[in-house]
Design a protein around this motif. Structure first.
Motif, PDB file in Angstrom:
ATOM      1  N   VAL A   1     -77.462 -31.751 -40.777  1.00  0.00           N
ATOM      2  CA  VAL A   1     -78.341 -32.649 -40.027  1.00  0.00           C
ATOM      3  C   VAL A   1     -77.670 -33.029 -38.711  1.00  0.00           C
ATOM      4  CG1 VAL A   1     -79.510 -33.574 -42.056  1.00  0.00           C
ATOM      5  CG2 VAL A   1     -77.456 -34.712 -41.212  1.00  0.00           C
ATOM      6  N   ALA A   2     -78.487 -33.290 -37.712  1.00  0.00           N
ATOM      7  CA  ALA A   2     -78.035 -33.823 -36.428  1.00  0.00           C
ATOM      8  C   ALA A   2     -79.052 -34.887 -36.051  1.00  0.00           C
ATOM      9  CB  ALA A   2     -77.963 -32.735 -35.364  1.00  0.00           C
ATOM     10  N   THR A   3     -78.679 -36.136 -36.209  1.00  0.00           N
ATOM     11  CA  THR A   3     -79.635 -37.225 -36.130  1.00  0.00           C
ATOM     12  C   THR A   3     -79.088 -38.412 -35.357  1.00  0.00           C
ATOM     13  OG1 THR A   3     -80.819 -38.866 -37.487  1.00  0.00           O
ATOM     14  CG2 THR A   3     -78.782 -37.993 -38.385  1.00  0.00           C
ATOM     15  N   GLY A   4     -79.993 -39.147 -34.745  1.00  0.00           N
ATOM     16  CA  GLY A   4     -79.616 -40.375 -34.063  1.00  0.00           C
ATOM     17  C   GLY A   4     -79.318 -41.514 -35.006  1.00  0.00           C
ATOM     18  N   ASN A   5     -79.579 -41.335 -36.292  1.00  0.00           N
ATOM     19  CA  ASN A   5     -79.258 -42.363 -37.283  1.00  0.00           C
ATOM     20  C   ASN A   5     -77.750 -42.566 -37.392  1.00  0.00           C
ATOM     21  OD1 ASN A   5     -81.740 -42.194 -39.966  1.00  0.00           O
ATOM     22  ND2 ASN A   5     -82.028 -41.988 -37.789  1.00  0.00           N
ATOM     23  N   LEU A   6     -77.336 -43.757 -37.786  1.00  0.00           N
ATOM     24  CA  LEU A   6     -75.966 -43.971 -38.220  1.00  0.00           C
ATOM     25  C   LEU A   6     -75.754 -43.194 -39.513  1.00  0.00           C
ATOM     26  CD1 LEU A   6     -75.699 -47.823 -37.621  1.00  0.00           C
ATOM     27  CD2 LEU A   6     -74.824 -45.985 -36.154  1.00  0.00           C
ATOM     28  N   GLU A   7     -74.518 -42.792 -39.797  1.00  0.00           N
ATOM     29  CA  GLU A   7     -74.273 -41.900 -40.929  1.00  0.00           C
ATOM     30  C   GLU A   7     -74.723 -42.494 -42.257  1.00  0.00           C
ATOM     31  OE1 GLU A   7     -70.840 -39.001 -42.852  1.00  0.00           O
ATOM     32  OE2 GLU A   7     -70.348 -40.293 -41.132  1.00  0.00           O
ATOM     33  N   VAL A   8     -74.370 -43.732 -42.527  1.00  0.00           N
ATOM     34  CA  VAL A   8     -74.763 -44.351 -43.803  1.00  0.00           C
ATOM     35  C   VAL A   8     -76.278 -44.378 -43.941  1.00  0.00           C
ATOM     36  CG1 VAL A   8     -74.825 -46.549 -45.071  1.00  0.00           C
ATOM     37  CG2 VAL A   8     -72.675 -45.734 -44.078  1.00  0.00           C
ATOM     38  N   ILE A   9     -76.968 -44.750 -42.887  1.00  0.00           N
ATOM     39  CA  ILE A   9     -78.428 -44.864 -42.930  1.00  0.00           C
ATOM     40  C   ILE A   9     -79.076 -43.490 -43.050  1.00  0.00           C
ATOM     41  CG2 ILE A   9     -80.462 -45.558 -41.591  1.00  0.00           C
ATOM     42  CD1 ILE A   9     -78.730 -47.843 -40.431  1.00  0.00           C
ATOM     43  N   GLY A  10     -78.557 -42.504 -42.318  1.00  0.00           N
ATOM     44  CA  GLY A  10     -79.117 -41.159 -42.389  1.00  0.00           C
ATOM     45  C   GLY A  10     -79.035 -40.569 -43.782  1.00  0.00           C
ATOM     46  N   TRP A  11     -77.861 -40.668 -44.401  1.00  0.00           N
ATOM     47  CA  TRP A  11     -77.719 -40.118 -45.760  1.00  0.00           C
ATOM     48  C   TRP A  11     -78.553 -40.893 -46.769  1.00  0.00           C
ATOM     49  CZ3 TRP A  11     -76.718 -35.456 -45.608  1.00  0.00           C
ATOM     50  CH2 TRP A  11     -75.632 -34.879 -44.953  1.00  0.00           C
ATOM     51  N   LEU A  12     -78.684 -42.205 -46.588  1.00  0.00           N
ATOM     52  CA  LEU A  12     -79.537 -42.975 -47.500  1.00  0.00           C
ATOM     53  C   LEU A  12     -80.977 -42.475 -47.465  1.00  0.00           C
ATOM     54  CD1 LEU A  12     -78.357 -46.688 -47.021  1.00  0.00           C
ATOM     55  CD2 LEU A  12     -78.258 -45.354 -49.136  1.00  0.00           C
ATOM     56  N   LYS A  13     -81.495 -42.228 -46.261  1.00  0.00           N
ATOM     57  CA  LYS A  13     -82.866 -41.721 -46.140  1.00  0.00           C
ATOM     58  C   LYS A  13     -82.996 -40.351 -46.816  1.00  0.00           C
ATOM     59  CE  LYS A  13     -84.073 -44.012 -41.771  1.00  0.00           C
ATOM     60  NZ  LYS A  13     -84.436 -43.815 -40.348  1.00  0.00           N
ATOM     61  N   ILE A  14     -82.047 -39.467 -46.549  1.00  0.00           N
ATOM     62  CA  ILE A  14     -82.103 -38.122 -47.111  1.00  0.00           C
ATOM     63  C   ILE A  14     -82.019 -38.168 -48.639  1.00  0.00           C
ATOM     64  CG2 ILE A  14     -80.773 -35.982 -47.313  1.00  0.00           C
ATOM     65  CD1 ILE A  14     -80.239 -36.218 -44.291  1.00  0.00           C
ATOM     66  N   GLU A  15     -81.138 -39.004 -49.155  1.00  0.00           N
ATOM     67  CA  GLU A  15     -81.006 -39.132 -50.611  1.00  0.00           C
ATOM     68  C   GLU A  15     -82.280 -39.712 -51.221  1.00  0.00           C
ATOM     69  OE1 GLU A  15     -77.512 -41.501 -50.967  1.00  0.00           O
ATOM     70  OE2 GLU A  15     -76.177 -39.858 -50.373  1.00  0.00           O
ATOM     71  N   HIS A  16     -82.814 -40.754 -50.590  1.00  0.00           N
ATOM     72  CA  HIS A  16     -84.022 -41.400 -51.122  1.00  0.00           C
ATOM     73  C   HIS A  16     -85.209 -40.440 -51.087  1.00  0.00           C
ATOM     74  CE1 HIS A  16     -86.092 -45.053 -52.415  1.00  0.00           C
ATOM     75  NE2 HIS A  16     -87.098 -44.726 -51.612  1.00  0.00           N
ATOM     76  N   ALA A  17     -85.216 -39.532 -50.114  1.00  0.00           N
ATOM     77  CA  ALA A  17     -86.309 -38.554 -49.995  1.00  0.00           C
ATOM     78  C   ALA A  17     -86.119 -37.354 -50.921  1.00  0.00           C
ATOM     79  CB  ALA A  17     -86.413 -38.076 -48.554  1.00  0.00           C
ATOM     80  N   GLY A  18     -84.983 -37.301 -51.626  1.00  0.00           N
ATOM     81  CA  GLY A  18     -84.734 -36.201 -52.553  1.00  0.00           C
ATOM     82  C   GLY A  18     -84.304 -34.907 -51.899  1.00  0.00           C
ATOM     83  N   LEU A  19     -83.687 -35.000 -50.713  1.00  0.00           N
ATOM     84  CA  LEU A  19     -83.319 -33.801 -49.955  1.00  0.00           C
ATOM     85  C   LEU A  19     -81.812 -33.571 -49.876  1.00  0.00           C
ATOM     86  CD1 LEU A  19     -85.757 -34.169 -46.906  1.00  0.00           C
ATOM     87  CD2 LEU A  19     -86.106 -32.794 -48.973  1.00  0.00           C
ATOM     88  N   ARG A  20     -81.015 -34.429 -50.479  1.00  0.00           N
ATOM     89  CA  ARG A  20     -79.561 -34.375 -50.268  1.00  0.00           C
ATOM     90  C   ARG A  20     -78.937 -33.038 -50.687  1.00  0.00           C
ATOM     91  NH1 ARG A  20     -75.437 -33.741 -48.616  1.00  0.00           N
ATOM     92  NH2 ARG A  20     -73.619 -35.119 -48.440  1.00  0.00           N
ATOM     93  N   GLU A  21     -79.486 -32.399 -51.705  1.00  0.00           N
ATOM     94  CA  GLU A  21     -78.892 -31.164 -52.238  1.00  0.00           C
ATOM     95  C   GLU A  21     -78.830 -30.033 -51.215  1.00  0.00           C
ATOM     96  OE1 GLU A  21     -81.518 -28.695 -54.820  1.00  0.00           O
ATOM     97  OE2 GLU A  21     -82.881 -30.410 -54.673  1.00  0.00           O
ATOM     98  N   TRP A  22     -79.687 -30.105 -50.189  1.00  0.00           N
ATOM     99  CA  TRP A  22     -79.778 -28.992 -49.259  1.00  0.00           C
ATOM    100  C   TRP A  22     -78.698 -29.024 -48.170  1.00  0.00           C
ATOM    101  CZ3 TRP A  22     -82.743 -25.502 -51.273  1.00  0.00           C
ATOM    102  CH2 TRP A  22     -83.871 -25.874 -52.015  1.00  0.00           C
ATOM    103  N   PHE A  23     -78.132 -30.193 -47.895  1.00  0.00           N
ATOM    104  CA  PHE A  23     -77.307 -30.348 -46.700  1.00  0.00           C
ATOM    105  C   PHE A  23     -75.822 -30.479 -47.020  1.00  0.00           C
ATOM    106  CE2 PHE A  23     -81.537 -32.022 -45.613  1.00  0.00           C
ATOM    107  CZ  PHE A  23     -81.829 -31.158 -44.571  1.00  0.00           C
ATOM    108  N   ARG A  24     -75.014 -29.703 -46.304  1.00  0.00           N
ATOM    109  CA  ARG A  24     -73.574 -29.691 -46.524  1.00  0.00           C
ATOM    110  C   ARG A  24     -72.805 -30.595 -45.571  1.00  0.00           C
ATOM    111  NH1 ARG A  24     -71.153 -23.807 -46.795  1.00  0.00           N
ATOM    112  NH2 ARG A  24     -69.292 -25.108 -47.004  1.00  0.00           N
ATOM    113  N   PHE A  25     -73.392 -30.958 -44.438  1.00  0.00           N
ATOM    114  CA  PHE A  25     -72.674 -31.751 -43.440  1.00  0.00           C
ATOM    115  C   PHE A  25     -73.682 -32.390 -42.496  1.00  0.00           C
ATOM    116  CE2 PHE A  25     -73.676 -27.804 -41.475  1.00  0.00           C
ATOM    117  CZ  PHE A  25     -73.811 -28.070 -40.124  1.00  0.00           C
ATOM    118  N   GLY A  26     -73.164 -33.250 -41.615  1.00  0.00           N
ATOM    119  CA  GLY A  26     -74.074 -33.884 -40.671  1.00  0.00           C
ATOM    120  C   GLY A  26     -73.379 -34.373 -39.423  1.00  0.00           C
ATOM    121  N   GLY A  27     -74.174 -34.557 -38.382  1.00  0.00           N
ATOM    122  CA  GLY A  27     -73.720 -35.171 -37.145  1.00  0.00           C
ATOM    123  C   GLY A  27     -74.566 -36.415 -36.917  1.00  0.00           C
TER     124      GLY A  27
END
Length: 249
Positions: free
Chosen positions: A134-160
């Motif tokens: 992921v490459a997002t304007g979100n702060l890291e904690v907030i970005g991962w929370l959204k992805i986890e809550h949406a059920g998408l965390r399994e797909w992503f290995r890293f983020g910016g």
């Protein structure tokens, strides 16, 4: 997780000789690209956190949020409110921590909706052995929370993320460097986003970009910034690929 419904006629434009699903790594924006928030938890955290830490009141009225970064929005809001620069500089870390704490405390109340075709597109790219981040304007904690809550965390290995990068092109550069650490120094990296700022940040780093009109920007508005791919949604892009494969067969 609910999927957003299509509201426009399918349209897809692809630059000649660009294979959208044959790049080595993909950097996905979150808001408007992967998902949309139907709550105001993240947005409200700016105002609440600045007031809690500094005592000043800020407003996001008149500030462009789409394609912006959390750190950039915070700076704009504080400048607009007349908060002295030295106050922001001394308290910025505490404000950002407070924002993350606020969203974390309310994570179970998040109301998120997936954009059309997201899960199928991630499955398609992962099945082809592509590296996903992921490459997002979100702060890291907030970005991962959204992805986890949406059920998408399994797909992503890293983020910016924007914690240390108020300028979007800089966080994209950081994410692309991470991608090449994992996929190799010559890896072809592609950004997937929903705003002109995503396109500009990708091209500023000599990266290709897939623009999707699933946020606030329409197809024609995005196409004017010359992305390698422009689609009304990833579902429509996948459908075009499926049609092409059937025709070839």
């Amino acid at each position: 997780m609910q999927i957003a419904s299509q509201t426009s006629e399918p349209r897809v434009a692809i630059e000649p000789d660009f294979a959208w699903d044959a790049q080595d790594a993909y950097l996905f924006d979150i808001d408007g690209t992967l998902l949309r928030s139907r709550d105001r938890i993240h947005v409200n955290s700016f105002v609440q956190s600045v007031q809690r830490i500094t005592g000043f009141e800020v407003s996001l009225e008149g500030i462009s949020l789409h394609g912006n970064t959390d750190t950039g929005i915070l700076r704009e809001a504080c400048t607009q409110a007349g908060i002295p620069g030295e106050v922001l500089e001394s308290q910025a870390a505490a404000i950002l921590t407070a924002m993350c704490d606020s969203v974390t405390a309310q994570r179970h109340a998040m109301d998120l909706i997936l954009m059309p075709g997201i899960e199928d597109a991630l499955r398609h790219l992962a099945g082809r052995g592509k590296l996903l981040g992921v490459a997002t304007g979100n702060l890291e904690v907030i970005g991962w929370l959204k992805i986890e809550h949406a059920g998408l965390r399994e797909w992503f290995r890293f983020g910016g993320f924007s914690d240390n990068f108020p300028v979007r092109s800089e966080l994209v550069a950081h994410a692309a460097a991470k991608a090449r650490e994992l996929a190799g120094p010559e890896a072809r990296v592609c950004v997937v986003g929903d705003t002109p700022r995503d396109i500009e940040a990708a091209h500023a780093n000599s990266l290709s970009v897939i623009a999707v009109a699933t946020g606030r920007c329409g197809f024609d508005e995005l196409l004017a910034f010359h992305p390698e791919v422009c689609a009304t949604s990833l579902a429509d892009l996948l459908a075009t690929t499926a049609d092409a494969n059937e025709s070839a067969a």
